[in-house]
Design a protein around this motif. Structure first.
Motif, PDB file in Angstrom:
ATOM      1  N   TYR A  74      23.445  28.250  33.295  1.00 59.82           N
ATOM      2  CA  TYR A  74      24.156  29.146  34.211  1.00 59.82           C
ATOM      3  C   TYR A  74      24.281  30.543  33.613  1.00 59.82           C
ATOM      4  CZ  TYR A  74      25.406  24.929  36.822  1.00 59.82           C
ATOM      5  OH  TYR A  74      25.378  23.762  37.542  1.00 59.82           O
ATOM      6  N   SER A  75      24.476  30.624  32.306  1.00 61.85           N
ATOM      7  CA  SER A  75      24.537  31.939  31.650  1.00 61.85           C
ATOM      8  C   SER A  75      23.205  32.671  31.787  1.00 61.85           C
ATOM      9  CB  SER A  75      24.906  31.782  30.172  1.00 61.85           C
ATOM     10  OG  SER A  75      26.219  31.293  30.052  1.00 61.85           O
ATOM     11  N   GLU A  76      22.109  31.942  31.629  1.00 64.70           N
ATOM     12  CA  GLU A  76      20.785  32.550  31.809  1.00 64.70           C
ATOM     13  C   GLU A  76      20.593  33.023  33.249  1.00 64.70           C
ATOM     14  OE1 GLU A  76      18.328  33.400  29.799  1.00 64.70           O
ATOM     15  OE2 GLU A  76      19.303  32.632  27.998  1.00 64.70           O
ATOM     16  N   ALA A  77      21.026  32.201  34.194  1.00 62.61           N
ATOM     17  CA  ALA A  77      20.902  32.580  35.607  1.00 62.61           C
ATOM     18  C   ALA A  77      21.702  33.851  35.891  1.00 62.61           C
ATOM     19  CB  ALA A  77      21.379  31.442  36.507  1.00 62.61           C
ATOM     20  N   GLN A  78      22.902  33.930  35.347  1.00 65.09           N
ATOM     21  CA  GLN A  78      23.733  35.114  35.552  1.00 65.09           C
ATOM     22  C   GLN A  78      23.124  36.335  34.890  1.00 65.09           C
ATOM     23  OE1 GLN A  78      27.358  33.498  34.029  1.00 65.09           O
ATOM     24  NE2 GLN A  78      27.936  32.604  35.995  1.00 65.09           N
ATOM     25  N   ASP A  81      20.289  37.458  37.259  1.00 66.35           N
ATOM     26  CA  ASP A  81      20.778  38.099  38.484  1.00 66.35           C
ATOM     27  C   ASP A  81      22.286  37.880  38.617  1.00 66.35           C
ATOM     28  OD1 ASP A  81      21.322  39.136  40.966  1.00 66.35           O
ATOM     29  OD2 ASP A  81      19.919  37.852  42.057  1.00 66.35           O
ATOM     30  N   PRO A  82      23.079  38.826  38.142  1.00 64.50           N
ATOM     31  CA  PRO A  82      24.536  38.670  38.190  1.00 64.50           C
ATOM     32  C   PRO A  82      25.099  38.532  39.612  1.00 64.50           C
ATOM     33  CG  PRO A  82      23.912  40.528  36.807  1.00 64.50           C
ATOM     34  CD  PRO A  82      22.665  40.064  37.497  1.00 64.50           C
ATOM     35  N   LYS A  83      24.313  38.887  40.612  1.00 64.66           N
ATOM     36  CA  LYS A  83      24.786  38.802  41.998  1.00 64.66           C
ATOM     37  C   LYS A  83      24.390  37.497  42.685  1.00 64.66           C
ATOM     38  CE  LYS A  83      24.710  43.778  42.467  1.00 64.66           C
ATOM     39  NZ  LYS A  83      24.138  44.919  43.135  1.00 64.66           N
ATOM     40  N   TYR A  84      23.714  36.612  41.979  1.00 62.90           N
ATOM     41  CA  TYR A  84      23.285  35.341  42.564  1.00 62.90           C
ATOM     42  C   TYR A  84      24.497  34.414  42.664  1.00 62.90           C
ATOM     43  CZ  TYR A  84      20.655  31.080  43.434  1.00 62.90           C
ATOM     44  OH  TYR A  84      20.180  29.911  43.984  1.00 62.90           O
ATOM     45  N   ALA A  85      25.096  34.392  43.844  1.00 64.87           N
ATOM     46  CA  ALA A  85      26.388  33.739  44.048  1.00 64.87           C
ATOM     47  C   ALA A  85      26.348  32.235  43.821  1.00 64.87           C
ATOM     48  CB  ALA A  85      26.901  34.039  45.457  1.00 64.87           C
ATOM     49  N   GLN A  86      25.248  31.574  44.155  1.00 63.05           N
ATOM     50  CA  GLN A  86      25.188  30.118  43.998  1.00 63.05           C
ATOM     51  C   GLN A  86      25.392  29.713  42.534  1.00 63.05           C
ATOM     52  OE1 GLN A  86      23.330  31.922  45.970  1.00 63.05           O
ATOM     53  NE2 GLN A  86      23.256  30.925  47.947  1.00 63.05           N
ATOM     54  N   CYS A  87      24.936  30.540  41.620  1.00 67.87           N
ATOM     55  CA  CYS A  87      25.140  30.254  40.208  1.00 67.87           C
ATOM     56  C   CYS A  87      26.625  30.310  39.859  1.00 67.87           C
ATOM     57  CB  CYS A  87      24.362  31.236  39.352  1.00 67.87           C
ATOM     58  SG  CYS A  87      24.663  30.983  37.601  1.00 67.87           S
ATOM     59  N   TRP A  88      27.321  31.286  40.406  1.00 65.49           N
ATOM     60  CA  TRP A  88      28.757  31.409  40.144  1.00 65.49           C
ATOM     61  C   TRP A  88      29.520  30.220  40.735  1.00 65.49           C
ATOM     62  CZ3 TRP A  88      30.616  34.725  36.697  1.00 65.49           C
ATOM     63  CH2 TRP A  88      29.796  35.788  36.311  1.00 65.49           C
ATOM     64  N   VAL A  89      29.106  29.770  41.916  1.00 67.29           N
ATOM     65  CA  VAL A  89      29.726  28.584  42.517  1.00 67.29           C
ATOM     66  C   VAL A  89      29.491  27.381  41.614  1.00 67.29           C
ATOM     67  CG1 VAL A  89      29.656  26.986  44.480  1.00 67.29           C
ATOM     68  CG2 VAL A  89      29.603  29.455  44.883  1.00 67.29           C
ATOM     69  N   ALA A  90      28.259  27.230  41.134  1.00 62.69           N
ATOM     70  CA  ALA A  90      27.941  26.112  40.244  1.00 62.69           C
ATOM     71  C   ALA A  90      28.752  26.206  38.948  1.00 62.69           C
ATOM     72  CB  ALA A  90      26.445  26.100  39.947  1.00 62.69           C
ATOM     73  N   MET A  91      28.923  27.415  38.432  1.00 65.77           N
ATOM     74  CA  MET A  91      29.718  27.611  37.215  1.00 65.77           C
ATOM     75  C   MET A  91      31.166  27.194  37.441  1.00 65.77           C
ATOM     76  SD  MET A  91      29.701  28.560  34.043  1.00 65.77           S
ATOM     77  CE  MET A  91      28.639  29.854  33.491  1.00 65.77           C
ATOM     78  N   LYS A 109      37.809  32.809  43.204  1.00 65.76           N
ATOM     79  CA  LYS A 109      38.533  33.984  43.700  1.00 65.76           C
ATOM     80  C   LYS A 109      37.707  35.250  43.476  1.00 65.76           C
ATOM     81  CE  LYS A 109      42.965  36.350  43.300  1.00 65.76           C
ATOM     82  NZ  LYS A 109      44.269  36.366  42.611  1.00 65.76           N
ATOM     83  N   ASP A 110      37.163  35.395  42.271  1.00 58.40           N
ATOM     84  CA  ASP A 110      36.335  36.572  41.974  1.00 58.40           C
ATOM     85  C   ASP A 110      35.109  36.631  42.886  1.00 58.40           C
ATOM     86  OD1 ASP A 110      38.090  37.258  39.956  1.00 58.40           O
ATOM     87  OD2 ASP A 110      36.805  36.558  38.326  1.00 58.40           O
ATOM     88  N   LEU A 111      34.516  35.489  43.145  1.00 58.67           N
ATOM     89  CA  LEU A 111      33.332  35.425  44.009  1.00 58.67           C
ATOM     90  C   LEU A 111      33.659  35.931  45.405  1.00 58.67           C
ATOM     91  CD1 LEU A 111      30.386  34.528  44.406  1.00 58.67           C
ATOM     92  CD2 LEU A 111      31.264  32.280  45.020  1.00 58.67           C
ATOM     93  N   VAL A 112      34.796  35.526  45.917  1.00 59.28           N
ATOM     94  CA  VAL A 112      35.189  35.922  47.259  1.00 59.28           C
ATOM     95  C   VAL A 112      35.546  37.408  47.315  1.00 59.28           C
ATOM     96  CG1 VAL A 112      36.944  35.580  49.051  1.00 59.28           C
ATOM     97  CG2 VAL A 112      35.942  33.611  47.909  1.00 59.28           C
ATOM     98  N   GLN A 113      36.161  37.910  46.258  1.00 57.20           N
ATOM     99  CA  GLN A 113      36.660  39.281  46.283  1.00 57.20           C
ATOM    100  C   GLN A 113      35.657  40.329  45.804  1.00 57.20           C
ATOM    101  OE1 GLN A 113      40.304  38.950  44.068  1.00 57.20           O
ATOM    102  NE2 GLN A 113      41.420  38.177  45.828  1.00 57.20           N
ATOM    103  N   ASP A 114      34.583  39.918  45.153  1.00 55.52           N
ATOM    104  CA  ASP A 114      33.600  40.852  44.631  1.00 55.52           C
ATOM    105  C   ASP A 114      32.637  41.274  45.739  1.00 55.52           C
ATOM    106  OD1 ASP A 114      31.599  42.252  43.339  1.00 55.52           O
ATOM    107  OD2 ASP A 114      31.466  40.856  41.662  1.00 55.52           O
TER     108      ASP A 114
END
Length: 135
Positions: A74-78, A81-91, A109-114
């Protein structure tokens, strides 16, 4: 789906998207050894611009309770592409699986507000569930 994704790889063996598709199908069908091979093959073809394959490999590791490897993916995915939301959901799901509920809620929360990161339905709904559940 498995037969077609294998055929796709046969037709396009140098296409990271075909390998990633095979990996995703194998994860869904719980053919984990082939899923790992396919995701890694996809990353060997394109590791620097392939957040989807990194996220899929992280999901595979998370499903097998290999949380350290999952987190690394997940760190590599971020990084890709730091904007790839599915990775953040998985994290966030990984944080929850590891018992870090507060961290999971913060990520949702950050995902929704960013505004710069594409919000996803999963992230929005998960945050709503967490928010309502905490009352």
């Amino acid at each position: 789906a498995l037969t077609l994704s294998k055929r796709s790889v046969q037709l396009r063996p140098h296409d990271h998207i075909a390998w990633n598709l095979l990996g995703a199908v194998c994860i869904k069908q719980k053919v984990y050894s082939l899923a790992q091979h396919a995701c890694i093959k996809s990353l060997n073809i394109d590791k620097d611009d392939n957040p989807v394959a990194w996220t899929n490999l992280g999901l595979l590791y998370m499903l097998n309770k290999e949380y350290t490897l999952s987190n690394q993916c997940y760190s590599e995915a971020q990084s890709n592409d730091p904007k790839y939301a599915q990775c953040w959901v998985a994290m966030a799901y990984l944080a929850r699986a590891m018992g870090y509920e507060g961290e999971a809620e913060k990520i949702f929360k950050d995902l929704v507000q960013d505004r710069e990161r594409k919000s996803t339905v999963e992230g929005t709904l998960e945050y709503a569930v967490n928010f309502c559940h905490s009352d």
